[in-house]
Scaffold this active site. Sequence first.
Site, PDB file in Angstrom:
ATOM      1  N   ASP A  26      46.862  44.843  40.528  1.00 49.89           N
ATOM      2  CA  ASP A  26      47.375  46.159  40.923  1.00 49.89           C
ATOM      3  C   ASP A  26      48.857  46.087  41.289  1.00 49.89           C
ATOM      4  O   ASP A  26      49.345  45.053  41.751  1.00 49.89           O
ATOM      5  CB  ASP A  26      46.560  46.675  42.120  1.00 49.89           C
ATOM      6  CG  ASP A  26      46.745  48.176  42.331  1.00 49.89           C
ATOM      7  OD1 ASP A  26      47.197  48.854  41.383  1.00 49.89           O
ATOM      8  OD2 ASP A  26      46.451  48.667  43.434  1.00 49.89           O
ATOM      9  N   GLY A  27      49.557  47.187  41.069  1.00 53.15           N
ATOM     10  CA  GLY A  27      50.949  47.291  41.491  1.00 53.15           C
ATOM     11  C   GLY A  27      51.959  47.375  40.352  1.00 53.15           C
ATOM     12  O   GLY A  27      53.169  47.343  40.599  1.00 53.15           O
ATOM     13  N   ARG A  30      54.219  50.540  40.737  1.00 54.73           N
ATOM     14  CA  ARG A  30      55.212  50.426  41.823  1.00 54.73           C
ATOM     15  C   ARG A  30      56.303  49.415  41.471  1.00 54.73           C
ATOM     16  O   ARG A  30      57.459  49.580  41.834  1.00 54.73           O
ATOM     17  CB  ARG A  30      54.506  50.061  43.135  1.00 54.73           C
ATOM     18  CG  ARG A  30      53.863  51.290  43.791  1.00 54.73           C
ATOM     19  CD  ARG A  30      52.844  50.902  44.803  1.00 54.73           C
ATOM     20  NE  ARG A  30      51.610  50.436  44.171  1.00 54.73           N
ATOM     21  CZ  ARG A  30      50.672  49.749  44.793  1.00 54.73           C
ATOM     22  NH1 ARG A  30      50.840  49.414  46.058  1.00 54.73           N
ATOM     23  NH2 ARG A  30      49.576  49.399  44.166  1.00 54.73           N
ATOM     24  N   TRP A  31      55.937  48.370  40.749  1.00 54.96           N
ATOM     25  CA  TRP A  31      56.925  47.383  40.296  1.00 54.96           C
ATOM     26  C   TRP A  31      57.969  48.079  39.420  1.00 54.96           C
ATOM     27  O   TRP A  31      59.176  47.863  39.572  1.00 54.96           O
ATOM     28  CB  TRP A  31      56.219  46.279  39.508  1.00 54.96           C
ATOM     29  CG  TRP A  31      57.098  45.157  39.059  1.00 54.96           C
ATOM     30  CD1 TRP A  31      57.348  43.994  39.721  1.00 54.96           C
ATOM     31  CD2 TRP A  31      57.859  45.094  37.826  1.00 54.96           C
ATOM     32  NE1 TRP A  31      58.205  43.202  38.989  1.00 54.96           N
ATOM     33  CE2 TRP A  31      58.539  43.858  37.827  1.00 54.96           C
ATOM     34  CE3 TRP A  31      58.026  45.958  36.738  1.00 54.96           C
ATOM     35  CZ2 TRP A  31      59.368  43.459  36.770  1.00 54.96           C
ATOM     36  CZ3 TRP A  31      58.855  45.569  35.697  1.00 54.96           C
ATOM     37  CH2 TRP A  31      59.510  44.332  35.733  1.00 54.96           C
ATOM     38  N   HIS A  43      53.418  47.781  33.266  1.00 57.34           N
ATOM     39  CA  HIS A  43      52.226  47.273  32.573  1.00 57.34           C
ATOM     40  C   HIS A  43      52.616  46.167  31.599  1.00 57.34           C
ATOM     41  O   HIS A  43      51.921  45.171  31.458  1.00 57.34           O
ATOM     42  CB  HIS A  43      51.512  48.403  31.826  1.00 57.34           C
ATOM     43  CG  HIS A  43      50.988  49.481  32.730  1.00 57.34           C
ATOM     44  ND1 HIS A  43      50.335  49.203  33.908  1.00 57.34           N
ATOM     45  CD2 HIS A  43      51.023  50.837  32.632  1.00 57.34           C
ATOM     46  CE1 HIS A  43      49.986  50.345  34.498  1.00 57.34           C
ATOM     47  NE2 HIS A  43      50.399  51.346  33.739  1.00 57.34           N
ATOM     48  N   SER A  72      36.701  52.421  35.265  1.00 59.12           N
ATOM     49  CA  SER A  72      36.073  53.634  34.731  1.00 59.12           C
ATOM     50  C   SER A  72      36.740  54.880  35.310  1.00 59.12           C
ATOM     51  O   SER A  72      36.633  55.962  34.744  1.00 59.12           O
ATOM     52  CB  SER A  72      34.563  53.625  35.014  1.00 59.12           C
ATOM     53  OG  SER A  72      34.269  53.127  36.301  1.00 59.12           O
ATOM     54  N   LEU A 137      38.237  27.463  29.804  1.00 61.15           N
ATOM     55  CA  LEU A 137      38.155  28.619  30.706  1.00 61.15           C
ATOM     56  C   LEU A 137      37.476  29.816  30.025  1.00 61.15           C
ATOM     57  O   LEU A 137      37.761  30.115  28.868  1.00 61.15           O
ATOM     58  CB  LEU A 137      39.587  29.014  31.109  1.00 61.15           C
ATOM     59  CG  LEU A 137      39.765  30.285  31.918  1.00 61.15           C
ATOM     60  CD1 LEU A 137      39.396  30.035  33.376  1.00 61.15           C
ATOM     61  CD2 LEU A 137      41.204  30.786  31.847  1.00 61.15           C
ATOM     62  N   ARG A 191      43.278  40.638  45.240  1.00 63.54           N
ATOM     63  CA  ARG A 191      43.849  41.937  44.854  1.00 63.54           C
ATOM     64  C   ARG A 191      45.328  41.920  45.190  1.00 63.54           C
ATOM     65  O   ARG A 191      45.710  41.693  46.339  1.00 63.54           O
ATOM     66  CB  ARG A 191      43.174  43.108  45.574  1.00 63.54           C
ATOM     67  CG  ARG A 191      43.778  44.444  45.089  1.00 63.54           C
ATOM     68  CD  ARG A 191      43.106  45.665  45.629  1.00 63.54           C
ATOM     69  NE  ARG A 191      43.675  46.852  44.979  1.00 63.54           N
ATOM     70  CZ  ARG A 191      42.994  47.918  44.602  1.00 63.54           C
ATOM     71  NH1 ARG A 191      41.708  47.982  44.813  1.00 63.54           N
ATOM     72  NH2 ARG A 191      43.597  48.946  44.022  1.00 63.54           N
ATOM     73  N   ARG A 197      41.066  47.285  49.047  1.00 63.76           N
ATOM     74  CA  ARG A 197      39.803  47.915  48.646  1.00 63.76           C
ATOM     75  C   ARG A 197      39.299  47.293  47.351  1.00 63.76           C
ATOM     76  O   ARG A 197      40.038  46.601  46.649  1.00 63.76           O
ATOM     77  CB  ARG A 197      39.962  49.429  48.508  1.00 63.76           C
ATOM     78  CG  ARG A 197      41.087  49.873  47.605  1.00 63.76           C
ATOM     79  CD  ARG A 197      41.129  51.417  47.469  1.00 63.76           C
ATOM     80  NE  ARG A 197      42.324  51.863  46.769  1.00 63.76           N
ATOM     81  CZ  ARG A 197      43.364  52.471  47.338  1.00 63.76           C
ATOM     82  NH1 ARG A 197      43.372  52.708  48.629  1.00 63.76           N
ATOM     83  NH2 ARG A 197      44.408  52.849  46.609  1.00 63.76           N
ATOM     84  N   ILE A 198      38.032  47.593  47.046  1.00 62.66           N
ATOM     85  CA  ILE A 198      37.358  46.989  45.884  1.00 62.66           C
ATOM     86  C   ILE A 198      37.501  47.873  44.649  1.00 62.66           C
ATOM     87  O   ILE A 198      37.363  47.405  43.520  1.00 62.66           O
ATOM     88  CB  ILE A 198      35.845  46.753  46.202  1.00 62.66           C
ATOM     89  CG1 ILE A 198      35.682  45.896  47.469  1.00 62.66           C
ATOM     90  CG2 ILE A 198      35.113  46.120  45.041  1.00 62.66           C
ATOM     91  CD1 ILE A 198      36.105  44.463  47.364  1.00 62.66           C
ATOM     92  N   SER A 199      37.774  49.172  44.845  1.00 60.41           N
ATOM     93  CA  SER A 199      37.961  50.110  43.736  1.00 60.41           C
ATOM     94  C   SER A 199      36.900  49.966  42.635  1.00 60.41           C
ATOM     95  O   SER A 199      37.224  49.949  41.445  1.00 60.41           O
ATOM     96  CB  SER A 199      39.369  49.962  43.139  1.00 60.41           C
ATOM     97  OG  SER A 199      40.352  50.299  44.097  1.00 60.41           O
TER      98      SER A 199
HETATM   99  C1  IPE Z   1      42.168  49.217  40.247  1.00 65.88           C
HETATM  100  O1  IPE Z   1      43.476  49.667  40.402  1.00 65.88           O
HETATM  101  C2  IPE Z   1      41.839  49.065  38.800  1.00 65.88           C
HETATM  102  C3  IPE Z   1      42.628  48.089  38.036  1.00 65.88           C
HETATM  103  C4  IPE Z   1      43.510  47.264  38.503  1.00 65.88           C
HETATM  104  C5  IPE Z   1      42.362  48.069  36.646  1.00 65.88           C
HETATM  105  P1  IPE Z   1      43.802  51.188  40.703  1.00 65.88           P
HETATM  106  O2  IPE Z   1      45.258  51.258  40.905  1.00 65.88           O
HETATM  107  O3  IPE Z   1      43.206  52.054  39.656  1.00 65.88           O
HETATM  108  O4  IPE Z   1      42.989  51.412  42.069  1.00 65.88           O
HETATM  109  P2  IPE Z   1      43.095  52.588  43.141  1.00 65.88           P
HETATM  110  O5  IPE Z   1      43.020  53.878  42.410  1.00 65.88           O
HETATM  111  O6  IPE Z   1      44.415  52.435  43.839  1.00 65.88           O
HETATM  112  O7  IPE Z   1      41.951  52.334  44.061  1.00 65.88           O
HETATM  113  C1  IPE Z   2      47.458  48.285  37.877  1.00 62.40           C
HETATM  114  O1  IPE Z   2      48.672  48.805  38.240  1.00 62.40           O
HETATM  115  C2  IPE Z   2      47.164  48.466  36.405  1.00 62.40           C
HETATM  116  C3  IPE Z   2      46.090  49.426  36.117  1.00 62.40           C
HETATM  117  C4  IPE Z   2      45.342  50.043  36.984  1.00 62.40           C
HETATM  118  C5  IPE Z   2      45.835  49.670  34.711  1.00 62.40           C
HETATM  119  P1  IPE Z   2      48.825  50.335  38.614  1.00 62.40           P
HETATM  120  O2  IPE Z   2      49.178  51.077  37.389  1.00 62.40           O
HETATM  121  O3  IPE Z   2      47.654  50.822  39.347  1.00 62.40           O
HETATM  122  O4  IPE Z   2      50.089  50.263  39.580  1.00 62.40           O
HETATM  123  P2  IPE Z   2      50.338  51.089  40.916  1.00 62.40           P
HETATM  124  O5  IPE Z   2      49.137  50.877  41.805  1.00 62.40           O
HETATM  125  O6  IPE Z   2      50.503  52.523  40.524  1.00 62.40           O
HETATM  126  O7  IPE Z   2      51.573  50.499  41.486  1.00 62.40           O
HETATM  127 MG    MG Z   3      47.153  50.938  41.318  1.00 65.34          MG
END
Ligand code: IPE
Ligand code: IPE
Ligand code: MG
Length: 255
Positions: A26-27, A30-31, A43, A72, A137, A191, A197-199
């Site tokens: 995740d992130g 924001r990066w 991405h 999902s 792996l 994470r 969170r587990i999302s």
């Molecule tokens: C969780 O990230 C899913 C993936 C990294 C693929 P999200 O960015 O979608 O999660 P939430 O919405 O902040 O919980």
């Molecule tokens: C995780 O990064 C990638 C996916 C969920 C596909 P995000 O796109 O959720 O990045 P943030 O959370 O908005 O920074």
């Molecule tokens: Mg995110």
Amino acid sequence: MTTATSSTIAIPAVGEVPRHIAIIMDGNGRWARARHLPRVAGHRQGVEAVRAVVKACAERGVQYLTLFAFSSENWRRPREEVSLLMELFVRALQLEVKKLHKNAIRFRVIGDLASFSERIQELVGDSVALTRDNRGLTLTVAANYGGRWDILQAVNRLLAERTPGSGPVREEDLAGRLSMSEAPEPDLFIRTGGEQRISNFLLWQLAYTELYFTDTLWPDFDAAALDAAIASYRRRERRFGRTSEQLAQQSVPRQ
Ligand code: IPE
Ligand code: IPE
Ligand code: MG
């Protein structure tokens, strides 16, 4: 098969290196935002991080790496971002699959692929088939995956296979029908991106997993960041319901 790896049926072996690492990457957005770039640039950089972490895990003897690539619930994002993510997935697979194969990596995908394009489904099928017998792996990408979806598809398969007089459902009946049934449960969950969170990731399988949250944004996550997570994991006392005293008395050394 699953009985041996169920943390609630038997206490699993605990080694210095986690056998199975599961990551919510995740992130990315924001990066990119911090650099005044479009989200897709995050991405793209995230794919580079995947490459580095796959390599580092293989080098450290991790046996299973499971990456959450698309949940999902990520369909709720703007259509444009969803299709860019799909494009990126296709391109990364096309470019990387041969290299994965050369490095004896077994590639798998979990999630409901039915809503993906035929092109993606074909590409995934070919990549999985090509790497099926590899012994290095196991890299599993969770795409259109949700923990609740996984439990429900297992329940539905179970219901379809049941006959009158099958008796009550046992834990292993359900666990054996989950998408990750061949893998041990994750030892370490990571994470990135600061959220705790587990999302809707691996809900069933994370029952006794050690959780590690870091503010590092996924595109910045590298081998050193992985080592910090593994170092934290090594400091944990995995009791699986027992007391510390029981662990101290245990004659079996850590592997
Ligand atoms: C969780 O990230 C899913 C993936 C990294 C693929 P999200 O960015 O979608 O999660 P939430 O919405 O902040 O919980
Ligand atoms: C995780 O990064 C990638 C996916 C969920 C596909 P995000 O796109 O959720 O990045 P943030 O959370 O908005 O920074
Ligand atoms: Mg995110």
